[in-house]
Design a protein around this motif. Structure first.
Motif, PDB file in Angstrom:
ATOM      1  N   LEU A  79       0.895  -1.150   0.000  1.00 32.63           N
ATOM      2  CA  LEU A  79       0.000   0.000   0.000  1.00 32.63           C
ATOM      3  C   LEU A  79       0.936   1.203   0.000  1.00 32.63           C
ATOM      4  O   LEU A  79       1.696   1.400   0.952  1.00 32.63           O
ATOM      5  N   ARG A  82       1.041   7.757  -3.006  1.00 32.33           N
ATOM      6  CA  ARG A  82       1.416   8.375  -4.280  1.00 32.33           C
ATOM      7  C   ARG A  82       2.253   9.626  -4.082  1.00 32.33           C
ATOM      8  O   ARG A  82       3.013  10.039  -4.954  1.00 32.33           O
ATOM      9  N   ASP A 116      -0.754  -4.146  -6.243  1.00 38.90           N
ATOM     10  CA  ASP A 116      -0.312  -3.017  -5.443  1.00 38.90           C
ATOM     11  C   ASP A 116      -1.434  -1.997  -5.347  1.00 38.90           C
ATOM     12  O   ASP A 116      -2.167  -1.780  -6.315  1.00 38.90           O
ATOM     13  N   VAL A 117      -1.558  -1.399  -4.179  1.00 35.78           N
ATOM     14  CA  VAL A 117      -2.590  -0.387  -3.971  1.00 35.78           C
ATOM     15  C   VAL A 117      -1.900   0.953  -3.747  1.00 35.78           C
ATOM     16  O   VAL A 117      -0.989   1.054  -2.921  1.00 35.78           O
ATOM     17  N   PHE A 118      -2.318   1.941  -4.520  1.00 39.48           N
ATOM     18  CA  PHE A 118      -1.765   3.285  -4.382  1.00 39.48           C
ATOM     19  C   PHE A 118      -2.840   4.204  -3.820  1.00 39.48           C
ATOM     20  O   PHE A 118      -4.027   3.999  -4.044  1.00 39.48           O
ATOM     21  N   LEU A 120      -3.336   8.080  -1.093  1.00 41.95           N
ATOM     22  CA  LEU A 120      -2.693   9.126  -0.319  1.00 41.95           C
ATOM     23  C   LEU A 120      -2.741   8.711   1.142  1.00 41.95           C
ATOM     24  O   LEU A 120      -3.812   8.406   1.668  1.00 41.95           O
ATOM     25  N   CYS A 121      -1.593   8.714   1.804  1.00 38.46           N
ATOM     26  CA  CYS A 121      -1.565   8.315   3.201  1.00 38.46           C
ATOM     27  C   CYS A 121      -2.286   9.375   4.044  1.00 38.46           C
ATOM     28  O   CYS A 121      -2.587  10.466   3.560  1.00 38.46           O
TER      29      CYS A 121
ATOM     30  N   TRP B  98     -11.760  -5.194  -1.556  1.00 45.49           N
ATOM     31  CA  TRP B  98     -10.613  -5.462  -0.695  1.00 45.49           C
ATOM     32  C   TRP B  98      -9.628  -4.293  -0.746  1.00 45.49           C
ATOM     33  O   TRP B  98      -9.139  -3.826   0.285  1.00 45.49           O
ATOM     34  N   ALA B  99      -9.366  -3.795  -1.946  1.00 41.93           N
ATOM     35  CA  ALA B  99      -8.415  -2.693  -2.106  1.00 41.93           C
ATOM     36  C   ALA B  99      -8.894  -1.458  -1.348  1.00 41.93           C
ATOM     37  O   ALA B  99      -8.123  -0.809  -0.629  1.00 41.93           O
ATOM     38  N   VAL B 102      -8.558  -2.145   2.501  1.00 39.99           N
ATOM     39  CA  VAL B 102      -7.170  -2.100   2.977  1.00 39.99           C
ATOM     40  C   VAL B 102      -6.677  -0.661   3.037  1.00 39.99           C
ATOM     41  O   VAL B 102      -6.021  -0.253   4.001  1.00 39.99           O
ATOM     42  N   ALA B 103      -7.025   0.123   2.019  1.00 33.64           N
ATOM     43  CA  ALA B 103      -6.592   1.516   1.985  1.00 33.64           C
ATOM     44  C   ALA B 103      -7.154   2.281   3.181  1.00 33.64           C
ATOM     45  O   ALA B 103      -6.409   2.942   3.921  1.00 33.64           O
ATOM     46  N   HIS B 106      -5.768   1.733   6.671  1.00 33.50           N
ATOM     47  CA  HIS B 106      -4.480   2.349   6.977  1.00 33.50           C
ATOM     48  C   HIS B 106      -4.521   3.865   6.800  1.00 33.50           C
ATOM     49  O   HIS B 106      -3.481   4.514   6.729  1.00 33.50           O
ATOM     50  N   GLY B 107      -5.719   4.413   6.691  1.00 35.74           N
ATOM     51  CA  GLY B 107      -5.848   5.857   6.596  1.00 35.74           C
ATOM     52  C   GLY B 107      -5.555   6.429   5.224  1.00 35.74           C
ATOM     53  O   GLY B 107      -5.431   7.633   5.064  1.00 35.74           O
ATOM     54  N   PHE B 108      -5.435   5.547   4.231  1.00 34.13           N
ATOM     55  CA  PHE B 108      -5.161   6.022   2.874  1.00 34.13           C
ATOM     56  C   PHE B 108      -6.458   6.422   2.188  1.00 34.13           C
ATOM     57  O   PHE B 108      -7.501   5.786   2.380  1.00 34.13           O
ATOM     58  N   THR B 109      -6.386   7.473   1.383  1.00 34.49           N
ATOM     59  CA  THR B 109      -7.554   7.912   0.616  1.00 34.49           C
ATOM     60  C   THR B 109      -7.246   7.835  -0.870  1.00 34.49           C
ATOM     61  O   THR B 109      -6.114   7.640  -1.271  1.00 34.49           O
ATOM     62  N   GLN B 110      -8.296   8.016  -1.661  1.00 34.21           N
ATOM     63  CA  GLN B 110      -8.173   7.998  -3.121  1.00 34.21           C
ATOM     64  C   GLN B 110      -7.422   6.766  -3.627  1.00 34.21           C
ATOM     65  O   GLN B 110      -6.435   6.895  -4.368  1.00 34.21           O
ATOM     66  N   PRO B 111      -7.887   5.591  -3.232  1.00 30.94           N
ATOM     67  CA  PRO B 111      -7.158   4.389  -3.630  1.00 30.94           C
ATOM     68  C   PRO B 111      -7.309   4.032  -5.103  1.00 30.94           C
ATOM     69  O   PRO B 111      -8.384   4.111  -5.669  1.00 30.94           O
ATOM     70  N   ASN B 112      -6.192   3.679  -5.663  1.00 33.60           N
ATOM     71  CA  ASN B 112      -6.056   3.097  -6.990  1.00 33.60           C
ATOM     72  C   ASN B 112      -5.509   1.710  -6.785  1.00 33.60           C
ATOM     73  O   ASN B 112      -4.990   1.432  -5.714  1.00 33.60           O
ATOM     74  N   HIS B 113      -5.511   0.906  -7.806  1.00 34.55           N
ATOM     75  CA  HIS B 113      -4.769  -0.333  -7.633  1.00 34.55           C
ATOM     76  C   HIS B 113      -4.345  -0.933  -8.950  1.00 34.55           C
ATOM     77  O   HIS B 113      -4.939  -0.680  -9.988  1.00 34.55           O
TER      78      HIS B 113
END
Lengths: 129, 129
Positions: A79, A82, A116-118, A120-121, B98-99, B102-103, B106-113
């Motif tokens: 994770l 970006r 892989d997951v991208f 913004l943290c 799932w993506a 998971v994002a 963990h506090g991630f936003t705007q997930p891509n994968h």
DNA sequence: ACTCTATTGATAACGAATCTCATTACGGTT
DNA sequence: AACCGTAATGAGATTCGTTATCAATAGAGT
């Protein structure tokens, strides 16, 4: 036989201090800035070796290979922020099984996968508003 | 404003006839072999445009970008033969969810994968014995 | 037909990665 | 500790995919 050189050790250590994925070039610059006289080709070779030995993960982004130290022996995905490159290792048995199943459903053998997951943290999300 | 040129159409059509992912270079060669006078830079530009518009998917392999026509508007992933390049579009809502999960965990936003499965297709598996 | 300007294409430029090869130094041996 | 075979190194050249340059071309609206 394989030899242990301070160059390989320097690359391994430099990689270990990074939070996210790095390019061979930037790792080389960092080592040089730190006073090392290591050559660029050697950094490329060391990173490729680490990846083969399972001590580093690699991914392709914008036409260049990025590397990151990883916990050896475990299969995992990433994770990745970006913006700042912060990377979290994630495990997902469900995805592994899904990949195997999808492959066999279509008659494919020897399945590999890139997952892989991208995003913004949390920190970068806050800054981006 | 955006213009329609025979070059763009030629690239779109050439891409549509392929079973798997192709590089810009090989597509350019194919077009030239077929009698076209299209330029290499134009093929690169057309492929990049198609990818942006969602008419083509792209992936990075061994340091080069590969492209493939895709069914526009749908989000999907690929099952790709390592040997012959044969590609199957696959959908997997479970993986999408799932993506996202998971994002956010963990506090991630705007997930891509990026999710791609590589393997040997039935035919290539048989040949590889 | 006319004009404006997006697009094209030959070529130069760029950059990541690899190759070359003389030099260096690891590590097992004596 | 000196010796030696050879893996590893590194500076620079080379390869190769991709992008930039810019004059020439050709869509498309008037």
């Amino acid at each position: 036989m394989k030899r242990n050189t301070w160059q390989r050790e320097a690359v391994r250590e430099a990689l270990g201090t990074r939070e996210g994925f790095v390019s061979a070039q930037s790792l080389h610059s960092a080592l040089r800035d730190g006073g090392s006289s290591i050559g660029l080709a050697t950094v490329y070779r060391a990173l490729a070796d680490l990846a083969v030995e399972g001590e580093a993960d690699s991914l392709q982004q914008e036409g260049e290979s990025l590397y990151r130290a990883c916990t050896p022996g475990t299969h995992h995905h990433h994770l990745i922020c970006r913006n700042c490159g912060l990377t979290v290792e994630i495990e997902a048995d469900a995805v592994e099984q899904w990949a195997r199943q999808v492959a066999s459903e279509h008659g494919f053998t020897q399945p590999n996968h890139v997952v892989d997951v991208f995003g913004l943290c949390a920190e970068c999300s806050a800054l981006a508003g």
